[in-house]
Write a protein that holds these residues in place. Sequence first.
Motif, PDB file in Angstrom:
ATOM      1  N   MET A 374       0.834  -1.206   0.000  1.00 56.20           N
ATOM      2  CA  MET A 374       0.000   0.000   0.000  1.00 56.20           C
ATOM      3  C   MET A 374       0.865   1.251   0.000  1.00 56.20           C
ATOM      4  O   MET A 374       0.592   2.220  -0.730  1.00 56.20           O
ATOM      5  CB  MET A 374      -0.918   0.000   1.223  1.00 56.20           C
ATOM      6  CG  MET A 374      -2.059  -0.996   1.140  1.00 56.20           C
ATOM      7  SD  MET A 374      -3.294  -0.484  -0.094  1.00 56.20           S
ATOM      8  CE  MET A 374      -4.583  -1.712   0.225  1.00 56.20           C
ATOM      9  N   LEU A 375       1.906   1.262   0.818  1.00 51.69           N
ATOM     10  CA  LEU A 375       2.791   2.421   0.884  1.00 51.69           C
ATOM     11  C   LEU A 375       3.511   2.640  -0.445  1.00 51.69           C
ATOM     12  O   LEU A 375       3.649   3.775  -0.913  1.00 51.69           O
ATOM     13  CB  LEU A 375       3.806   2.229   2.008  1.00 51.69           C
ATOM     14  CG  LEU A 375       3.257   2.281   3.438  1.00 51.69           C
ATOM     15  CD1 LEU A 375       4.293   1.760   4.426  1.00 51.69           C
ATOM     16  CD2 LEU A 375       2.865   3.713   3.806  1.00 51.69           C
ATOM     17  N   ALA A 376       3.954   1.533  -1.062  1.00 46.76           N
ATOM     18  CA  ALA A 376       4.643   1.646  -2.339  1.00 46.76           C
ATOM     19  C   ALA A 376       3.708   2.139  -3.441  1.00 46.76           C
ATOM     20  O   ALA A 376       4.103   2.929  -4.309  1.00 46.76           O
ATOM     21  CB  ALA A 376       5.244   0.299  -2.726  1.00 46.76           C
ATOM     22  N   ALA A 377       2.463   1.688  -3.389  1.00 44.31           N
ATOM     23  CA  ALA A 377       1.511   2.060  -4.437  1.00 44.31           C
ATOM     24  C   ALA A 377       1.022   3.501  -4.292  1.00 44.31           C
ATOM     25  O   ALA A 377       0.884   4.220  -5.287  1.00 44.31           O
ATOM     26  CB  ALA A 377       0.319   1.105  -4.412  1.00 44.31           C
ATOM     27  N   ARG A 378       0.772   3.934  -3.060  1.00 44.64           N
ATOM     28  CA  ARG A 378       0.196   5.260  -2.839  1.00 44.64           C
ATOM     29  C   ARG A 378       1.250   6.347  -2.689  1.00 44.64           C
ATOM     30  O   ARG A 378       0.990   7.512  -2.994  1.00 44.64           O
ATOM     31  CB  ARG A 378      -0.688   5.234  -1.584  1.00 44.64           C
ATOM     32  CG  ARG A 378      -1.872   4.277  -1.670  1.00 44.64           C
ATOM     33  CD  ARG A 378      -2.855   4.723  -2.729  1.00 44.64           C
ATOM     34  NE  ARG A 378      -3.394   6.046  -2.443  1.00 44.64           N
ATOM     35  CZ  ARG A 378      -4.175   6.745  -3.259  1.00 44.64           C
ATOM     36  NH1 ARG A 378      -4.502   6.231  -4.444  1.00 44.64           N
ATOM     37  NH2 ARG A 378      -4.625   7.937  -2.933  1.00 44.64           N
ATOM     38  N   GLY A 379       2.427   5.991  -2.172  1.00 43.51           N
ATOM     39  CA  GLY A 379       3.494   6.973  -2.019  1.00 43.51           C
ATOM     40  C   GLY A 379       3.077   8.167  -1.182  1.00 43.51           C
ATOM     41  O   GLY A 379       2.502   8.029  -0.101  1.00 43.51           O
ATOM     42  N   ASP A 380       3.330   9.371  -1.707  1.00 49.14           N
ATOM     43  CA  ASP A 380       3.022  10.602  -0.973  1.00 49.14           C
ATOM     44  C   ASP A 380       1.524  10.824  -0.807  1.00 49.14           C
ATOM     45  O   ASP A 380       1.108  11.716  -0.048  1.00 49.14           O
ATOM     46  CB  ASP A 380       3.628  11.810  -1.688  1.00 49.14           C
ATOM     47  CG  ASP A 380       5.142  11.761  -1.708  1.00 49.14           C
ATOM     48  OD1 ASP A 380       5.709  10.838  -1.073  1.00 49.14           O
ATOM     49  OD2 ASP A 380       5.762  12.623  -2.358  1.00 49.14           O
ATOM     50  N   HIS A 381       0.700  10.058  -1.491  1.00 47.14           N
ATOM     51  CA  HIS A 381      -0.753  10.203  -1.384  1.00 47.14           C
ATOM     52  C   HIS A 381      -1.350   9.222  -0.366  1.00 47.14           C
ATOM     53  O   HIS A 381      -2.569   9.048  -0.312  1.00 47.14           O
ATOM     54  CB  HIS A 381      -1.406   9.976  -2.756  1.00 47.14           C
ATOM     55  CG  HIS A 381      -0.925  10.926  -3.806  1.00 47.14           C
ATOM     56  ND1 HIS A 381      -1.268  12.269  -3.811  1.00 47.14           N
ATOM     57  CD2 HIS A 381      -0.098  10.739  -4.882  1.00 47.14           C
ATOM     58  CE1 HIS A 381      -0.692  12.862  -4.852  1.00 47.14           C
ATOM     59  NE2 HIS A 381       0.020  11.956  -5.516  1.00 47.14           N
ATOM     60  N   THR A 382      -0.492   8.598   0.430  1.00 46.29           N
ATOM     61  CA  THR A 382      -0.966   7.662   1.458  1.00 46.29           C
ATOM     62  C   THR A 382      -1.816   8.390   2.488  1.00 46.29           C
ATOM     63  O   THR A 382      -1.493   9.502   2.920  1.00 46.29           O
ATOM     64  CB  THR A 382       0.240   7.005   2.174  1.00 46.29           C
ATOM     65  OG1 THR A 382       0.999   6.268   1.219  1.00 46.29           O
ATOM     66  CG2 THR A 382      -0.234   6.075   3.272  1.00 46.29           C
ATOM     67  N   THR A 383      -2.930   7.772   2.854  1.00 45.30           N
ATOM     68  CA  THR A 383      -3.778   8.281   3.931  1.00 45.30           C
ATOM     69  C   THR A 383      -3.991   7.158   4.945  1.00 45.30           C
ATOM     70  O   THR A 383      -3.665   5.990   4.679  1.00 45.30           O
ATOM     71  CB  THR A 383      -5.135   8.759   3.400  1.00 45.30           C
ATOM     72  OG1 THR A 383      -5.828   7.633   2.821  1.00 45.30           O
ATOM     73  CG2 THR A 383      -4.970   9.855   2.353  1.00 45.30           C
ATOM     74  N   ALA A 384      -4.555   7.512   6.089  1.00 47.63           N
ATOM     75  CA  ALA A 384      -4.800   6.509   7.132  1.00 47.63           C
ATOM     76  C   ALA A 384      -5.710   5.404   6.622  1.00 47.63           C
ATOM     77  O   ALA A 384      -5.538   4.233   6.976  1.00 47.63           O
ATOM     78  CB  ALA A 384      -5.412   7.186   8.367  1.00 47.63           C
ATOM     79  N   GLY A 385      -6.667   5.769   5.783  1.00 55.55           N
ATOM     80  CA  GLY A 385      -7.607   4.776   5.272  1.00 55.55           C
ATOM     81  C   GLY A 385      -6.926   3.678   4.475  1.00 55.55           C
ATOM     82  O   GLY A 385      -7.341   2.513   4.520  1.00 55.55           O
ATOM     83  N   TRP A 386      -5.865   4.025   3.740  1.00 57.08           N
ATOM     84  CA  TRP A 386      -5.160   3.015   2.947  1.00 57.08           C
ATOM     85  C   TRP A 386      -4.303   2.102   3.815  1.00 57.08           C
ATOM     86  O   TRP A 386      -3.933   0.994   3.400  1.00 57.08           O
ATOM     87  CB  TRP A 386      -4.275   3.697   1.891  1.00 57.08           C
ATOM     88  CG  TRP A 386      -5.063   4.298   0.775  1.00 57.08           C
ATOM     89  CD1 TRP A 386      -5.417   5.601   0.620  1.00 57.08           C
ATOM     90  CD2 TRP A 386      -5.622   3.596  -0.341  1.00 57.08           C
ATOM     91  NE1 TRP A 386      -6.168   5.770  -0.523  1.00 57.08           N
ATOM     92  CE2 TRP A 386      -6.306   4.552  -1.140  1.00 57.08           C
ATOM     93  CE3 TRP A 386      -5.613   2.261  -0.757  1.00 57.08           C
ATOM     94  CZ2 TRP A 386      -6.966   4.212  -2.313  1.00 57.08           C
ATOM     95  CZ3 TRP A 386      -6.273   1.923  -1.931  1.00 57.08           C
ATOM     96  CH2 TRP A 386      -6.933   2.885  -2.698  1.00 57.08           C
ATOM     97  N   LEU A 387      -3.987   2.533   5.025  1.00 59.23           N
ATOM     98  CA  LEU A 387      -3.164   1.725   5.920  1.00 59.23           C
ATOM     99  C   LEU A 387      -3.982   0.741   6.753  1.00 59.23           C
ATOM    100  O   LEU A 387      -3.461  -0.266   7.227  1.00 59.23           O
ATOM    101  CB  LEU A 387      -2.380   2.640   6.877  1.00 59.23           C
ATOM    102  CG  LEU A 387      -1.344   3.562   6.237  1.00 59.23           C
ATOM    103  CD1 LEU A 387      -0.800   4.538   7.264  1.00 59.23           C
ATOM    104  CD2 LEU A 387      -0.217   2.761   5.610  1.00 59.23           C
ATOM    105  N   ILE A 388      -5.266   1.032   6.919  1.00 67.42           N
ATOM    106  CA  ILE A 388      -6.092   0.224   7.818  1.00 67.42           C
ATOM    107  C   ILE A 388      -6.210  -1.235   7.370  1.00 67.42           C
ATOM    108  O   ILE A 388      -6.161  -2.144   8.224  1.00 67.42           O
ATOM    109  CB  ILE A 388      -7.480   0.884   7.993  1.00 67.42           C
ATOM    110  CG1 ILE A 388      -7.323   2.122   8.895  1.00 67.42           C
ATOM    111  CG2 ILE A 388      -8.479  -0.099   8.608  1.00 67.42           C
ATOM    112  CD1 ILE A 388      -8.588   2.916   9.096  1.00 67.42           C
ATOM    113  N   PRO A 389      -6.370  -1.569   6.080  1.00 64.45           N
ATOM    114  CA  PRO A 389      -6.450  -2.993   5.715  1.00 64.45           C
ATOM    115  C   PRO A 389      -5.251  -3.803   6.187  1.00 64.45           C
ATOM    116  O   PRO A 389      -5.407  -4.899   6.747  1.00 64.45           O
ATOM    117  CB  PRO A 389      -6.547  -2.957   4.185  1.00 64.45           C
ATOM    118  CG  PRO A 389      -7.178  -1.642   3.879  1.00 64.45           C
ATOM    119  CD  PRO A 389      -6.626  -0.697   4.902  1.00 64.45           C
ATOM    120  N   GLY A 390      -4.041  -3.290   5.989  1.00 65.40           N
ATOM    121  CA  GLY A 390      -2.859  -3.999   6.461  1.00 65.40           C
ATOM    122  C   GLY A 390      -2.833  -4.109   7.972  1.00 65.40           C
ATOM    123  O   GLY A 390      -2.449  -5.146   8.531  1.00 65.40           O
TER     124      GLY A 390
END
Length: 485
Positions: A374-390
């Motif tokens: 997720m971090l690699a895919a979203r990069g600087d556009h990472t938000t908390a919502g994208w981290l929650i699945p992991g």
Amino acid sequence: MSDAANRSMLTVAAKPAAVPTSRTTAEPDPRRWQTLPVLLAAMFMAIFDYFVVNVAAPSLEHDLHATDAGIELVVGGYGFAYASGLITGGRLGDLHGHRRLFLIGMTTFTIASLLCGLSDSPAMLVAARILQGATAAAMVPQVLALINLMFPVHERARAMAAFGGVIGIGAVAGQVLGGVLLDANLFGWGWRTIFFINVPIGLTAALLAARWLPGHERRAATRLDPVGAVAISAALALVLVPVTLGRTEGWPLWTWLSIAAAVPVGAAVLAYESRLGRHGAAPVLDVGLLRERVFAAGLVIAGGYLTFFAGFMLCLTLLLQDGLGLSPLTAGLAFTPLGLAFATSSWFASRFGRRVVSIGAAVSLAGLLLTVAMLAARGDHTTAGWLIPGMVVVGFGNGLALPSIIGAVLLRIPTPQAGMAAGALTTVQQFGNAIGVTVVGTVFFSVLGAKPNVHGYVTAMTVSASICAALAVVVLGASFLLPKK
């Protein structure tokens, strides 16, 4: 301890030992299930108070004018006193009664929490936190020992699973409830609330424990080994003190010398304890336990799990608050799904079969890899919502494995060694906490560099989560050494 006794420890996992109390396993303590939450309250408070200070660090810096080193001592002082005293605390319970040590530990922990809340200077808070850690070390090993004492073998795994579940829930609650308590600012107490909340809980737990815990347990007819108790604490200190202070102090020469000295000192301590056992005395740590495959594998797994879990939690907190700009409350609430996943899977862990620890480790590894992706895919556009699945997947895997590790390792430990074994296991867990926070945290800050921005935080989190994934691979491999019970 005699050679025959040492040899018997090598087969401790192969068959259950009789519980040497006045009750038989056919007559278990009738109040065991109502007493269990009281016992688990001790574990919850000990873990909660380790993690909650991270959330309160900015408030402590502002109100008490604490330096970075002072904040490290507030966190690390508790961790050092807790970790270095656990084996001795467990052995004292074996010698003088687990009920007595639990009551003493719970009462003094409550007093120490009150002193933390009343502190008006960094020095006073550090001293109170060291006292709090030492008293936690007195009460926590008794929890597992009392479970071993009060529950028949066929119920013990469920009770130990609940204990393991509380470890993860307490760690997550330190983030979530810590943020809620700071935001609520009850009675204008600010950061002091996180310590004052222990007072009513601790007093209630102590009163109920005095009423419900059995008072008929047998005690070992030996004395504490004072040399071993001091030597084990010193050996741990040689690692924990530099690990706690090294990063903020810039890793001066003394930190490396101290860590290097820990190896020969530790070896000498183990040799001394082994010789003491061979001559029929009662060492603080029975080295025969360490030679037993299941117990040794359990130490590696439990320590490894807490290492990557603590590192993962710290780096996520830094990313959410400093990198993504979330408030302590919002960042804390972001951990709620992880906590719920942990609680859910720990409740149903027994339904996953004989390889539940391996399954849990594999799921945790998948969650860490998902976070990296997720971090690699979203990069600087990472938000908390994208981290929650992991985070949810990691929490689910940890909930499967951590409670089951404790059951697999301690389920058949004979009662005379229950406190010692519990102390050794919780020492390794706390040691893993300290190493995870320091080593993974140091890597995080090194990658972040001198000019932090969103890109730097995302990159640092990616590297740190990859290290945690590598540790999870080690844990997964070690899990296959556990018996297929």
